[in-house]
Scaffold this active site. Structure first.
Site, PDB file in Angstrom:
ATOM      1  N   CYS A 211      -5.544  -3.397   2.094  1.00 20.49           N
ATOM      2  CA  CYS A 211      -5.367  -3.449   3.540  1.00 20.49           C
ATOM      3  C   CYS A 211      -6.666  -3.690   4.307  1.00 20.49           C
ATOM      4  CB  CYS A 211      -4.676  -2.171   4.009  1.00 20.49           C
ATOM      5  SG  CYS A 211      -3.982  -2.271   5.689  1.00 20.49           S
TER       6      CYS A 211
ATOM      7  N   GLU B  54       0.845  -1.195   0.000  1.00 18.71           N
ATOM      8  CA  GLU B  54       0.000   0.000   0.000  1.00 18.71           C
ATOM      9  C   GLU B  54       0.884   1.251   0.000  1.00 18.71           C
ATOM     10  OE1 GLU B  54      -3.598   1.862   2.831  1.00 18.71           O
ATOM     11  OE2 GLU B  54      -2.552   0.024   3.410  1.00 18.71           O
TER      12      GLU B  54
ATOM     13  N   LYS C 112      -9.367   2.385  -2.413  1.00 19.14           N
ATOM     14  CA  LYS C 112      -9.693   1.770  -1.118  1.00 19.14           C
ATOM     15  C   LYS C 112     -11.071   2.211  -0.636  1.00 19.14           C
ATOM     16  CE  LYS C 112      -7.420   0.956   3.357  1.00 19.14           C
ATOM     17  NZ  LYS C 112      -6.195   1.246   4.137  1.00 19.14           N
TER      18      LYS C 112
END
Length: 266
Positions: free
Chosen positions: A143, A44, A109
């Site tokens: 994540c 990330e 995300k």
């Protein structure tokens, strides 16, 4: 269908220095390709660093960093997935992009973690982004997204074979890398490549422990707590056999799950 060797680059690079991070990515791509890998996954926000001045380093999806990564991928004949801050008008997203070997996809995300992310980014609104590579359906998330079972199940129902999860997972939540990720792979019958940052950065302490987990819940390869490039194989044969014997997806009763889309009172 042949196996896809997948390289996991566990590194925090040099936060704030895009040029040095591109050099590190180039070196990792060369090593991965020499080891027979067709895909390299970086963590990330690898392009810029995580604990950085996000607005100053954000760039468009087709910006100079993207072009540089595409050149790296082409030069080494390998697909590359990397994280970066994406600027789109006045908004900035925590994004990941897959390029190379005839494939391309971008993901934003959807679940932002903690004050730093919520103050720095706009959440994405497309939970399932996929691409095709070597006959496999590749999915992308970032994540914290993988910690929501609904997210990963949506990928399973959309046919994702290999889920790429660049991450910045920190102490004291290492159980996510150690236990949760292999369970996600098993319960959704897919491979999951979970690729972490490592070491201290700003006020964070990233734990490493990157892994490639298989549909049997076994980590095919696992990194330690230092910078490392590890490689493992995604085996379509194992995936097909595992799906044939595991009943989870076939035994679902969607009519019972309406509560999943209702807001909690908590």
């Amino acid at each position: 269908m042949s196996m896809l060797r997948t390289a996991l680059l566990q590194s925090s690079g040099t936060p704030g220095d895009v040029a040095k991070n591109l050099e590190a990515l180039d070196a990792a791509a060369a090593s991965a390709a020499a080891g027979g890998a067709g895909l390299l996954v970086a963590p990330e926000m690898f392009l810029t660093g995580y604990a950085v001045d996000v607005p100053a380093l954000a760039e468009p999806a087709d910006g100079p960093g993207a072009r540089a990564v595409a050149e790296i991928a082409e030069r080494h004949g390998i697909a590359v997935l990397y994280g970066y801050p994406e600027r789109a008008g006045e908004r900035v997203f925590n994004s990941a992009r897959l390029v190379g070997r005839g494939t391309s996809a971008g993901y934003r995300k959807t679940h932002l973690y903690g004050c730093f992310e919520r103050e720095s980014f706009t959440p994405g609104d497309n939970p399932v982004v996929q691409a095709e590579l070597d006959g496999l359906r590749i999915g992308i998330m970032i994540c914290y997204d993988v910690e929501f079972p609904e997210n990963v199940r949506a990928h399973a129902l959309a046919g994702t074979d290999l889920l790429l999860v660049p991450t910045a997972q920190m102490h004291p939540y290492q159980f996510v890398a150690e236990s949760l990720v292999p369970v996600r792979a098993f319960e959704n019958q897919m491979y999951v490549a979970y690729v972490n940052r490592v070491g201290p950065e700003g006020g964070f302490d990233f734990v490493g422990l990157s892994c490639l987990a298989g549909p049997d819940g076994v980590a095919r390869v696992r990194a330690g707590r230092a910078e490392e490039l590890v490689m493992g194989d995604v085996d379509p044969g194992l995936l097909a056999a595992s799906r044939n014997t595991n009943p989870y997806l076939g035994d679902r009763r969607p009519g019972l799950y309406g509560a999943l889309v209702r807001s909690s009172d908590r």
